[in-house]
Design a protein around this motif. Structure first.
Motif, PDB file in Angstrom:
ATOM      1  N   ARG A 207       0.847  -1.273   0.151  1.00  0.00           N
ATOM      2  CA  ARG A 207       0.107  -0.063  -0.327  1.00  0.00           C
ATOM      3  C   ARG A 207       1.294   1.239   0.232  1.00  0.00           C
ATOM      4  O   ARG A 207       1.609   1.479   0.547  1.00  0.00           O
ATOM      5  CB  ARG A 207      -0.945   0.036   0.803  1.00  0.00           C
ATOM      6  CG  ARG A 207      -1.749  -1.122   1.037  1.00  0.00           C
ATOM      7  CD  ARG A 207      -3.293  -1.339   2.094  1.00  0.00           C
ATOM      8  NE  ARG A 207      -3.753   0.181   1.610  1.00  0.00           N
ATOM      9  CZ  ARG A 207      -5.376   0.085   0.829  1.00  0.00           C
ATOM     10  NH1 ARG A 207      -4.997  -0.826   0.565  1.00  0.00           N
ATOM     11  NH2 ARG A 207      -5.809   1.019   0.771  1.00  0.00           N
ATOM     12  N   HIS A 233      -4.704   9.447   1.487  1.00  0.00           N
ATOM     13  CA  HIS A 233      -5.681   7.551   1.908  1.00  0.00           C
ATOM     14  C   HIS A 233      -4.276   7.094   1.136  1.00  0.00           C
ATOM     15  O   HIS A 233      -3.436   7.274   0.514  1.00  0.00           O
ATOM     16  CB  HIS A 233      -6.812   6.950   0.612  1.00  0.00           C
ATOM     17  CG  HIS A 233      -6.619   7.147  -0.820  1.00  0.00           C
ATOM     18  ND1 HIS A 233      -6.787   8.563  -1.499  1.00  0.00           N
ATOM     19  CD2 HIS A 233      -6.440   6.375  -2.051  1.00  0.00           C
ATOM     20  CE1 HIS A 233      -6.769   8.907  -2.568  1.00  0.00           C
ATOM     21  NE2 HIS A 233      -6.168   7.691  -2.973  1.00  0.00           N
ATOM     22  N   GLU A 235      -3.444   3.546  -1.392  1.00  0.00           N
ATOM     23  CA  GLU A 235      -3.954   2.074  -2.548  1.00  0.00           C
ATOM     24  C   GLU A 235      -3.305   1.099  -2.173  1.00  0.00           C
ATOM     25  O   GLU A 235      -1.077   1.804  -3.012  1.00  0.00           O
ATOM     26  CB  GLU A 235      -4.106   3.203  -3.264  1.00  0.00           C
ATOM     27  CG  GLU A 235      -3.669   3.715  -4.440  1.00  0.00           C
ATOM     28  CD  GLU A 235      -4.002   4.921  -5.059  1.00  0.00           C
ATOM     29  OE1 GLU A 235      -5.326   4.830  -5.248  1.00  0.00           O
ATOM     30  OE2 GLU A 235      -3.411   4.945  -6.563  1.00  0.00           O
TER      31      GLU A 235
END
Length: 251
Positions: A207, A233, A235
């Protein structure tokens, strides 16, 4: 015996590959493997084709690899070593713990033709909750017809190896891959193998942090310790496996 960090580092820096450990572990393209957290030993968990819902990403291709490979650290022939006849053996010294010599001959590379297809399959498995964080998939293997690996387990080990006698008087002696090794002093682990896959390349899912102000780039190691802001965020992405990611260069 844990995977020696000197050997792992030399394989990565010279060949851009990971060291199969133990070196007699046989790997194939498409194997999904994990590493032991303490010794670095590799274990085949399953195969990519057994997890995907469609045909395995491919095809794979084979191409010639290096004809001869020699990697070493802290290894030297003794000053009085002399080989003047076919099949001669000479003594060599490994100067410290984890010093090593690796020699391999007649290489072949087998790899996926399109790695992008593999990345897509991995991320699809991750999205479905099938992929495990500790897994990585083998995308290429380096095979050799013969190889020899000697790793010192303590200081000042000595081993006797077969060498090829040069055809001309000024030629340099070379270690014969796949020939037997005798340890005469100290402790050293030795492997003399015929057909083997001691090196490989792999991908894993990790991530990456994506910040709102750097929307066009992905940061592996964000130097800014700020907490996540609104819109930040992480991903998943399929990334190349490195020795550092596996903890193989510690110590």
């Amino acid at each position: 015996m844990a995977l020696p960090s000197k050997y792992a580092k030399a394989v990565w820096e010279t060949e851009g590959a990971l060291a199969t450990w133990l070196p007699d572990r046989s790997l194939q393209v498409g194997d999904i493997v994990t590493r032991d957290g303490t010794g670095g030993a590799i274990r085949v968990e399953t195969r990519l084709r057994d997890l995907v819902r469609h045909e395995e990403p491919g095809p794979t291709v084979r191409r010639p690899g290096v004809e001869r490979m020699l990697l070493q650290d802290g290894f030297s022939f003794q000053a009085d070593a002399d080989a003047s006849a076919p099949g001669a053996r000479v003594r060599a010294r490994l100067s410290g713990a984890s010093s090593f010599v690796f020699v391999a001959e007649h290489g072949t590379v087998t790899e996926y033709r399109r790695v992008a297809d593999v990345r897509e399959a991995m991320l699809s498995l991750y999205a479905r909750g099938v992929w495990r964080d500790t897994w990585h998939v083998v995308t290429a293997v380096r095979s050799f017809d013969a190889c020899t690996l000697v790793v010192a387990e303590g200081d000042d080990a000595e081993a006797e190896l077969h060498v090829e006698v040069p055809g001309d008087p000024g030629g340099q002696q070379v270690i014969r891959a796949g020939a037997g090794v005798n340890v005469h002093r100290g402790r050293a682990a030795t492997w003399s193998l015929t057909a083997s896959t001691p090196l490989y390349e792999a991908l894993h899912v990790k991530r990456r942090l994506r910040r709102t102000e750097t929307a066009a780039s992905y940061l592996d190691d964000d130097p800014d310790p700020r907490p996540l802001a609104d819109g930040d965020h992480t991903e998943p992405t399929a990334a190349r496996v490195t020795p550092e990611a596996l903890g193989l260069l510690a110590g």
